[in-house]
Motif scaffolding. Structure first.
Motif, PDB file in Angstrom:
ATOM      1  N   LEU A  35       0.809  -1.218   0.000  1.00 44.91           N
ATOM      2  CA  LEU A  35       0.000   0.000   0.000  1.00 44.91           C
ATOM      3  C   LEU A  35       0.843   1.269   0.000  1.00 44.91           C
ATOM      4  CD1 LEU A  35      -2.914  -0.946   2.407  1.00 44.91           C
ATOM      5  CD2 LEU A  35      -2.866  -0.991  -0.089  1.00 44.91           C
ATOM      6  N   ARG A  36       1.973   1.243   0.683  1.00 41.59           N
ATOM      7  CA  ARG A  36       2.831   2.436   0.705  1.00 41.59           C
ATOM      8  C   ARG A  36       3.341   2.738  -0.697  1.00 41.59           C
ATOM      9  NH1 ARG A  36       7.944   3.676   0.388  1.00 41.59           N
ATOM     10  NH2 ARG A  36       8.665   1.544   0.441  1.00 41.59           N
ATOM     11  N   ARG A  37       3.773   1.722  -1.395  1.00 39.80           N
ATOM     12  CA  ARG A  37       4.280   1.923  -2.763  1.00 39.80           C
ATOM     13  C   ARG A  37       3.172   2.358  -3.713  1.00 39.80           C
ATOM     14  NH1 ARG A  37       7.518  -3.150  -1.571  1.00 39.80           N
ATOM     15  NH2 ARG A  37       9.556  -2.336  -0.980  1.00 39.80           N
ATOM     16  N   VAL A  38       1.996   1.775  -3.557  1.00 39.62           N
ATOM     17  CA  VAL A  38       0.857   2.192  -4.379  1.00 39.62           C
ATOM     18  C   VAL A  38       0.561   3.662  -4.133  1.00 39.62           C
ATOM     19  CG1 VAL A  38      -1.633   1.906  -4.732  1.00 39.62           C
ATOM     20  CG2 VAL A  38      -0.169  -0.110  -4.536  1.00 39.62           C
ATOM     21  N   ALA A  39       0.594   4.085  -2.865  1.00 44.34           N
ATOM     22  CA  ALA A  39       0.328   5.481  -2.529  1.00 44.34           C
ATOM     23  C   ALA A  39       1.380   6.415  -3.119  1.00 44.34           C
ATOM     24  CB  ALA A  39       0.260   5.650  -1.008  1.00 44.34           C
ATOM     25  N   VAL A  40       2.632   5.993  -3.108  1.00 47.04           N
ATOM     26  CA  VAL A  40       3.710   6.815  -3.679  1.00 47.04           C
ATOM     27  C   VAL A  40       3.497   6.997  -5.181  1.00 47.04           C
ATOM     28  CG1 VAL A  40       6.184   6.828  -4.243  1.00 47.04           C
ATOM     29  CG2 VAL A  40       5.436   6.298  -1.916  1.00 47.04           C
ATOM     30  N   VAL A  41       3.193   5.911  -5.877  1.00 46.51           N
ATOM     31  CA  VAL A  41       2.989   6.004  -7.324  1.00 46.51           C
ATOM     32  C   VAL A  41       1.742   6.836  -7.622  1.00 46.51           C
ATOM     33  CG1 VAL A  41       2.490   4.689  -9.423  1.00 46.51           C
ATOM     34  CG2 VAL A  41       4.229   3.876  -7.831  1.00 46.51           C
ATOM     35  N   ALA A  42       0.678   6.637  -6.865  1.00 44.38           N
ATOM     36  CA  ALA A  42      -0.537   7.426  -7.079  1.00 44.38           C
ATOM     37  C   ALA A  42      -0.261   8.912  -6.854  1.00 44.38           C
ATOM     38  CB  ALA A  42      -1.644   6.943  -6.150  1.00 44.38           C
ATOM     39  N   ALA A  43       0.585   9.240  -5.888  1.00 44.36           N
ATOM     40  CA  ALA A  43       0.927  10.636  -5.630  1.00 44.36           C
ATOM     41  C   ALA A  43       1.670  11.242  -6.816  1.00 44.36           C
ATOM     42  CB  ALA A  43       1.767  10.748  -4.359  1.00 44.36           C
ATOM     43  N   VAL A  44       2.493  10.458  -7.496  1.00 46.29           N
ATOM     44  CA  VAL A  44       3.172  10.943  -8.701  1.00 46.29           C
ATOM     45  C   VAL A  44       2.134  11.381  -9.730  1.00 46.29           C
ATOM     46  CG1 VAL A  44       4.615  10.246 -10.662  1.00 46.29           C
ATOM     47  CG2 VAL A  44       5.252   9.559  -8.346  1.00 46.29           C
ATOM     48  N   TYR A  45       1.009  10.678  -9.783  1.00 48.01           N
ATOM     49  CA  TYR A  45      -0.052  10.988 -10.735  1.00 48.01           C
ATOM     50  C   TYR A  45      -1.045  12.009 -10.173  1.00 48.01           C
ATOM     51  CZ  TYR A  45       1.723   6.533 -12.501  1.00 48.01           C
ATOM     52  OH  TYR A  45       2.529   5.519 -12.932  1.00 48.01           O
ATOM     53  N   ASN A  46      -0.738  12.520  -8.973  1.00 45.20           N
ATOM     54  CA  ASN A  46      -1.625  13.471  -8.292  1.00 45.20           C
ATOM     55  C   ASN A  46      -3.024  12.868  -8.115  1.00 45.20           C
ATOM     56  OD1 ASN A  46      -2.046  15.906  -6.973  1.00 45.20           O
ATOM     57  ND2 ASN A  46      -2.907  16.867  -8.793  1.00 45.20           N
ATOM     58  N   HIS A  47      -3.030  11.632  -7.680  1.00 46.28           N
ATOM     59  CA  HIS A  47      -4.278  10.879  -7.535  1.00 46.28           C
ATOM     60  C   HIS A  47      -4.418  10.453  -6.076  1.00 46.28           C
ATOM     61  CE1 HIS A  47      -7.573   8.468  -9.161  1.00 46.28           C
ATOM     62  NE2 HIS A  47      -7.189   7.504  -8.349  1.00 46.28           N
ATOM     63  N   LYS A  48      -5.547  10.740  -5.478  1.00 43.42           N
ATOM     64  CA  LYS A  48      -5.793  10.352  -4.089  1.00 43.42           C
ATOM     65  C   LYS A  48      -6.353   8.931  -4.053  1.00 43.42           C
ATOM     66  CE  LYS A  48      -6.637  14.946  -2.340  1.00 43.42           C
ATOM     67  NZ  LYS A  48      -7.559  15.832  -1.634  1.00 43.42           N
ATOM     68  N   LEU A  49      -5.926   8.203  -3.048  1.00 39.74           N
ATOM     69  CA  LEU A  49      -6.397   6.841  -2.866  1.00 39.74           C
ATOM     70  C   LEU A  49      -7.364   6.777  -1.706  1.00 39.74           C
ATOM     71  CD1 LEU A  49      -3.067   4.840  -3.116  1.00 39.74           C
ATOM     72  CD2 LEU A  49      -4.789   5.130  -4.877  1.00 39.74           C
ATOM     73  N   LYS A  50      -8.305   5.853  -1.825  1.00 45.43           N
ATOM     74  CA  LYS A  50      -9.225   5.591  -0.723  1.00 45.43           C
ATOM     75  C   LYS A  50      -9.279   4.082  -0.546  1.00 45.43           C
ATOM     76  CE  LYS A  50     -13.983   5.962   0.757  1.00 45.43           C
ATOM     77  NZ  LYS A  50     -15.336   6.386   0.404  1.00 45.43           N
ATOM     78  N   PHE A  51      -8.885   3.636   0.636  1.00 48.35           N
ATOM     79  CA  PHE A  51      -8.934   2.219   0.959  1.00 48.35           C
ATOM     80  C   PHE A  51      -9.991   2.008   2.027  1.00 48.35           C
ATOM     81  CE2 PHE A  51      -4.683   2.657  -0.758  1.00 48.35           C
ATOM     82  CZ  PHE A  51      -4.623   1.561  -1.616  1.00 48.35           C
ATOM     83  N   GLU A  52     -10.678   0.911   1.878  1.00 48.62           N
ATOM     84  CA  GLU A  52     -11.748   0.616   2.801  1.00 48.62           C
ATOM     85  C   GLU A  52     -11.622  -0.843   3.260  1.00 48.62           C
ATOM     86  OE1 GLU A  52     -16.541   1.262   2.729  1.00 48.62           O
ATOM     87  OE2 GLU A  52     -15.566   0.743   0.864  1.00 48.62           O
TER      88      GLU A  52
END
Length: 79
Positions: A58-75
């Motif tokens: 999840l940390r790596r997914v969040a880092v890559v998503a941040a590069v794309y300026n994309h917020k993640l929501k996990f539930e």
């Protein structure tokens, strides 16, 4: 009370779905894997694995998503 096969399949399917979404975001932004690697500090192989739903972290997914300026929501949901 162990994990059921259906739960494992659900987790695996979601990893692939998230990976595919990361791939699509990268394509939309016109970035190569090498460019994302340089920006994120993650290896090229790690990004490839994330996009394939492998080596999911999840940390790596969040880092890559941040590069794309994309917020993640996990539930977390009760299985």
């Amino acid at each position: 009370m162990g994990i059921k096969k259906e739960q494992v399949n659900y987790i695996w399917d979601n990893r692939r779905e998230v990976g595919h979404h990361l791939y699509e975001l990268r394509q939309e932004r016109g970035l190569s894997i090498d460019e994302v690697s340089k920006i994120s500090g993650l290896s090229r192989l790690r990004i490839e694995h994330l996009e394939q739903g492998k080596g999911f972290d999840l940390r790596r997914v969040a880092v890559v998503a941040a590069v794309y300026n994309h917020k993640l929501k996990f539930e977390l949901v009760k299985a």
